[in-house]
Design an enzyme around this catalytic site. Structure first.
Site, mmCIF file in Angstrom:
data_model
loop_
_atom_site.group_PDB
_atom_site.id
_atom_site.type_symbol
_atom_site.label_atom_id
_atom_site.label_comp_id
_atom_site.label_asym_id
_atom_site.label_seq_id
_atom_site.Cartn_x
_atom_site.Cartn_y
_atom_site.Cartn_z
ATOM 1 N N ASP A 125 -14.594 -3.579 -4.846
ATOM 2 C CA ASP A 125 -15.692 -3.450 -4.804
ATOM 3 C C ASP A 125 -16.439 -3.632 -3.626
ATOM 4 O OD1 ASP A 125 -18.378 -2.854 -5.089
ATOM 5 O OD2 ASP A 125 -18.449 -3.691 -7.220
ATOM 6 N N SER A 142 -23.065 4.382 -18.816
ATOM 7 C CA SER A 142 -23.802 4.328 -20.150
ATOM 8 C C SER A 142 -25.133 5.068 -20.239
ATOM 9 C CB SER A 142 -24.177 2.977 -20.513
ATOM 10 O OG SER A 142 -22.715 2.048 -20.756
ATOM 11 N N HIS A 178 -25.293 0.328 -13.487
ATOM 12 C CA HIS A 178 -24.581 -0.645 -14.656
ATOM 13 C C HIS A 178 -25.612 -0.934 -15.609
ATOM 14 C CE1 HIS A 178 -21.274 -1.482 -11.585
ATOM 15 N NE2 HIS A 178 -20.657 -0.817 -12.307
ATOM 16 N N ASP A 221 -10.939 -4.594 -12.712
ATOM 17 C CA ASP A 221 -12.292 -3.844 -12.220
ATOM 18 C C ASP A 221 -13.461 -4.892 -11.255
ATOM 19 O OD1 ASP A 221 -13.808 -1.565 -12.319
ATOM 20 O OD2 ASP A 221 -15.060 -2.567 -14.220
ATOM 21 N N HIS A 222 -13.704 -4.312 -10.321
ATOM 22 C CA HIS A 222 -14.953 -4.619 -9.605
ATOM 23 C C HIS A 222 -14.582 -6.202 -8.952
ATOM 24 C CE1 HIS A 222 -18.101 -1.784 -10.196
ATOM 25 N NE2 HIS A 222 -17.716 -1.504 -11.328
ATOM 26 N N ASN A 230 -15.599 4.384 -16.427
ATOM 27 C CA ASN A 230 -15.514 3.277 -16.936
ATOM 28 C C ASN A 230 -16.455 3.151 -18.102
ATOM 29 O OD1 ASN A 230 -13.911 2.774 -14.751
ATOM 30 N ND2 ASN A 230 -15.390 1.030 -13.917
ATOM 31 N N ILE A 231 -16.136 2.698 -19.335
ATOM 32 C CA ILE A 231 -17.193 2.400 -20.240
ATOM 33 C C ILE A 231 -16.971 0.949 -20.879
ATOM 34 C CG2 ILE A 231 -17.167 4.817 -21.077
ATOM 35 C CD1 ILE A 231 -15.170 4.175 -23.128
ATOM 36 N N HIS A 277 -18.518 5.169 -12.454
ATOM 37 C CA HIS A 277 -19.085 4.091 -12.853
ATOM 38 C C HIS A 277 -20.604 4.045 -13.545
ATOM 39 C CE1 HIS A 277 -16.131 1.104 -10.406
ATOM 40 N NE2 HIS A 277 -15.797 2.337 -10.675
ATOM 41 N N GLU A 336 -23.596 -6.207 -12.665
ATOM 42 C CA GLU A 336 -22.040 -6.292 -13.198
ATOM 43 C C GLU A 336 -21.376 -7.513 -12.913
ATOM 44 O OE1 GLU A 336 -18.419 -4.571 -14.533
ATOM 45 O OE2 GLU A 336 -20.382 -3.848 -14.805
#
Length: 339
Positions: free
Chosen positions: A131, A252, A212, A95-96, A271-272, A249, A169
């Site tokens: 990313d 939250s 994020h 990820d990222h 994504n969590i 993304h 992030e």
């Protein structure tokens, strides 16, 4: 079940898109978080995705070592072994990965996986994210096109980010402003560069106000309708309905309604991380406060080995994270839809 093969992963995505549901993608940093994720997906009867960030991979290799490739492979090896005992399909994702980390992380993994494929094996990971949100879109797409070709050789999927996700992030910080909203023009440029599947399948993170970090509901101004607008504009141009396999993304603090609208518009992966971090840590805090005189040797006493045994609080942490993953599966409608 074993970790998903490339064919199974493709089928997972097809089923999600056709069935209007999405898979939680859960960040892992240790064997415990891997186990917690598997437990959560199994309890929800949902297939799922586990993923490792650059910071997570460094941590997994040893806090004093920080070898991104070694940490990624270590987590994947553990997951590959223990996943055999769970009745769900799990894909593993990186990820990222921003531009400056490609040569020390994702490119070496893709090269390794290409060698695995040449030897008749499945790749260790099922997908990798580039990313490019911190560089101009034109440069982002040039690099993405190269990585898509490498992904084809490695039988993995590429995830790209078209737009900017605000907040922080893994050390990458982006401002919260109008750049957080991808445009239909950006979507058309993406298809022009990467194709609509003929050059290889890829996942696309289009941004619609995503940030994020952790925020209260309402603090982040999400506009999920943008996803539908871009899908339609690009789809009309190339003659393909809902051309993008979308990723959500920075979710939250999102409301159930925002999540549902995003999924309706083609999101198949969300994504969590922030929420599952808290869900893992909160039971540990409760255990420490409740068993204060057991986990510490106070006033010359010896404490309580059963209280400070890492398994005592570790099981609670895993259960807390698993419970949060079940909730995510329910919100994303993947619960009960395992293959």
């Amino acid at each position: 079940m074993p970790i998903a093969t490339p064919e199974v992963y493709a089928e997972m995505i097809d089923r999600a898109k056709a069935g209007k549901f999405a898979y939680p993608a859960v960040n892992i940093t240790s064997s415990q978080t891997v186990t917690a994720a598997l437990q959560g997906f199994a309890e929800a009867e949902s297939d799922g995705i586990i993923q490792v960030s650059v910071g997570g991979s460094e941590y997994a290799s040893g806090a004093t070592i920080k070898d991104r490739v070694a940490g990624s492979l270590a987590l994947a090896a553990y997951a590959t072994e223990v996943a055999k005992n769970y009745s769900v399909n799990i894909a593993i994702h990186t990820d990222h990965c921003v531009k400056k980390n490609l040569d020390s992380w994702v490119r070496p993994l893709l090269a390794l996986e290409a060698e695995q494929v040449k030897a008749g094996k499945n790749p260790t990971f099922q997908s990798h994210m580039f990313d490019g949100s911190d560089i101009p879109l034109e440069e982002n797409l040039v690099i993405a096109e190269e990585l898509l070709e490498l992904s084809q050789a490695a039988r993995t999927l590429l995830e790209v980010e078209i737009g900017v996700v605000g907040g922080e992030e893994d050390g990458h910080v982006a401002e919260i402003n109008e750049k957080l909203y991808t445009t239909p023009e950006d979507g058309l440029k993406t298809v022009k560069a990467l194709g609509a599947g003929e050059k290889g399948r890829y996942l696309t993170a289009l941004t619609f106000g995503n940030v994020h970090g952790v925020y209260k509901p309402g603090a982040v101004k999400l506009r999920p309708a943008i996803l539908g607008e871009i899908q339609k504009a690009v789809g009309d141009e190339i003659g393909k309905e809902n051309p993008f396999d979308l990723v959500f993304h920075g979710g939250s603090g999102s409301t159930a309604e925002e999540v549902a609208e995003a999924v309706d518009n083609g999101v198949i992966k969300m994504n969590i991380d922030t929420d599952t971090q808290y869900a893992f840590t909160r039971p540990v805090v409760d255990h420490m406060f409740t068993n204060y005189d057991g986990v510490l040797k106070i006033d010359g006493e010896v404490g309580n080995k059963k209280a400070y045994d890492p398994r005592a609080w570790g099981k609670k942490a895993e259960a807390g994270m698993a419970e949060r993953i079940v909730e995510a599966c329910q919100w994303l409608r993947s619960a009960g839809h395992k293959m």
